[in-house]
Design an enzyme around this catalytic site. Structure first.
Site, PDB file in Angstrom:
ATOM      1  N   GLU A 163       0.784  -1.230   0.000  1.00 25.27           N
ATOM      2  CA  GLU A 163       0.000   0.000   0.000  1.00 25.27           C
ATOM      3  C   GLU A 163       0.822   1.290   0.000  1.00 25.27           C
ATOM      4  O   GLU A 163       0.808   2.059   0.960  1.00 25.27           O
ATOM      5  CB  GLU A 163      -0.962   0.008   1.194  1.00 25.27           C
ATOM      6  CG  GLU A 163      -2.000  -1.073   1.147  1.00 25.27           C
ATOM      7  CD  GLU A 163      -3.032  -0.974   2.263  1.00 25.27           C
ATOM      8  OE1 GLU A 163      -4.138  -1.526   2.088  1.00 25.27           O
ATOM      9  OE2 GLU A 163      -2.740  -0.328   3.293  1.00 25.27           O
ATOM     10  N   GLU A 355      -5.629  -8.246   0.709  1.00 26.75           N
ATOM     11  CA  GLU A 355      -6.239  -7.915   2.005  1.00 26.75           C
ATOM     12  C   GLU A 355      -7.730  -7.675   1.799  1.00 26.75           C
ATOM     13  O   GLU A 355      -8.136  -7.010   0.856  1.00 26.75           O
ATOM     14  CB  GLU A 355      -5.657  -6.639   2.636  1.00 26.75           C
ATOM     15  CG  GLU A 355      -4.256  -6.758   3.187  1.00 26.75           C
ATOM     16  CD  GLU A 355      -3.800  -5.474   3.874  1.00 26.75           C
ATOM     17  OE1 GLU A 355      -4.661  -4.664   4.290  1.00 26.75           O
ATOM     18  OE2 GLU A 355      -2.579  -5.268   3.969  1.00 26.75           O
TER      19      GLU A 355
END
Length: 450
Positions: A163, A355
């Site tokens: 991320e 995720e």
């Protein structure tokens, strides 16, 4: 609704969020160690100094993963535990810890999927400029080389970064996360460019040096727009919104993914940022754009949009009183249909959900169990949407639930519980939640029970 053959069912966690052992066995400081020592930066003054004590309890935790039936575990490696100064002297005890985790996973027939960087940037390198320093790409390549030399005889699945939208956007623009900077957007773009360079150089190292054929991908935030209806105009509006660079912030897909996969920054972003673009040297984009084997998406929520008659796109507010997690994130299962679909259409890489999960209001009930029906319902809805995307032709390789265990949720401290394993932070006792037993059945049935 069975999922494809050889579909991988896993769960994920990150080094700083679970390990503790903040100063154990020669570990260096990370920017998160430093952030947690500053007043009012983390809820409740919480720190990652002990966390889930996974550093000392990894064998117990991996046994629980095996009990649940995980086929794979997405873990991140602690850069400053391996290289206390970020570069240079290697800490052998840090590598022995990584060996211990990888070997124990494999003994339990759990495939390790390794993320090289999940936000615990070495403080020593931050003090030399961090991601604003172009040398950061070479620092990261050096770290990657150390890890690949040691682990690639057993590890085949790799993700350089988790991320970047967050560790740059929250860490370098809003200041909410470590290292707590509030930079100008021109500096933010520079930090992004250097992180992309680091990603590309890491992929080069893995491809050149891995002892077993590697599978390499991303773990990017999935920013998803969902069409208000199935009308083609609304679908087109949602696609364009999902793939747009909409402002001077990091919350988009294409500014990060286009250079990695297509070899250039997106045109709309270039037009928007042309006066503050980073210094792109000859060969940079060629270095950044290395062959990848999958597109890893972290998706939790989405926004609904509709097309207007004038060609504009309108965002539809979430309904008042609608379902939300304890992160105050709206529950939008359709995000796991439209996100993979739009990303796959653009980049033509197999999708892995790296995720997905929810923070819930969990506690140990009087019967000694942790009942979390909201999480089971949440995950069922999202996985059904993902399954529909696969049925509609999206090539998908796997799903990693976030997270395997309750942990340190960054600036929120220990107030948010994402795990399917409950942790009593005073005693470190672990309790499998109802969702863990449910997920075991999902895995055994390859999604048939959904």
């Amino acid at each position: 609704m069975p999922f494809p053959d050889r579909f991988v069912w896993g769960a994920a966690a990150a080094s700083y969020q679970i390990e503790g052992g903040a100063e154990a066995d020669g570990k260096g400081l990370s920017v998160w160690d430093v952030m947690c020592r500053q007043p009012h930066k983390v809820a409740g003054g919480h720190t990652g100094e002990v966390a889930c004590d996974h550093y000392h309890r990894c064998a117990e935790d991996i046994q629980l993963m095996a009990d649940i039936g995980l086929q794979a575990y997405r873990l991140s490696l602690p850069w400053p535990r391996i290289l206390p100064d970020g570069i240079g002297q290697v800490n052998e005890k840090g590598l022995e810890y990584c060996d211990r985790i990888i070997d124990t996973l494999l003994e339990h027939h759990i495939e390790p999927w390794v993320t090289l960087f999940h936000w615990d940037y070495p403080q020593a390198l931050f003090e030399q400029g961090g991601w604003l320093n172009r040398d950061s790409a070479d620092w990261f390549a050096e770290y990657t080389q150390v890890v690949v030399d040691r682990l690639s005889d057993r590890v085949t699945h790799w993700m350089p970064h988790n991320e970047p939208q967050c560790f740059i956007g929250l860490g370098h623009q809003s200041g909410d996360h470590a290292p707590g900077l509030k930079l100008s957007f021109s500096e933010v773009l520079t930090a992004i460019h250097h992180s992309l360079l680091a990603h590309g150089k890491a992929v080069q190292v893995i491809r050149a040096q891995a002892k077993r054929p590697p599978q390499i991908g991303t773990a990017l935030v999935g920013i998803v727009s969902i069409p208000a209806t199935d009308h083609p105009d609304d679908i087109a509006a949602a696609r364009s919104s999902t793939l747009a660079v909409s402002g001077k912030h990091c919350w988009n897909n294409t500014w990060f993914a286009d250079p990695l996969i297509l070899g250039h920054y997106p045109e709309d972003g270039m037009a928007r940022f042309h006066q503050i673009m980073p210094n792109i040297q000859p060969g940079d984009l060629e270095t950044i754009c290395q062959p990848l084997d999958f597109y890893g998406l972290n998706i939790y929520q989405g926004q609904t949009v509709r097309a207007e008659s004038d060609g504009c796109v309108t965002t539809i507010p979430h309904p008042p009183g609608g379902p939300r997690t304890t992160m105050d994130w709206p529950v939008i299962p359709e995000a796991l249909y439209w996100g993979p679909r739009f990303i796959y259409e653009r980049y033509q890489l197999p999708i892995v959900i790296t995720e997905n999960g929810m923070a819930n209001c969990d506690w140990v009930h009087r019967d000694g169990q942790v009942h979390d029906p909201q999480r089971i319902d949440f995950l069922t809805r999202y996985l059904q949407a993902y399954g529909r995307a696969i049925d509609d032709g999206i090539e998908a390789k796997g799903y990693f639930l976030w997270s395997i265990i309750d942990n340190f949720e960054w600036a929120f401290g220990y107030d948010k519980r994402f795990g399917i394993i409950y942790v009593d932070y005073e005693t470190q006792q672990r309790t499998l939640k109802d969702s863990a037993y449910w997920y075991k059945d999902v895995i055994v049935s390859n999604g048939q029970i959904l």
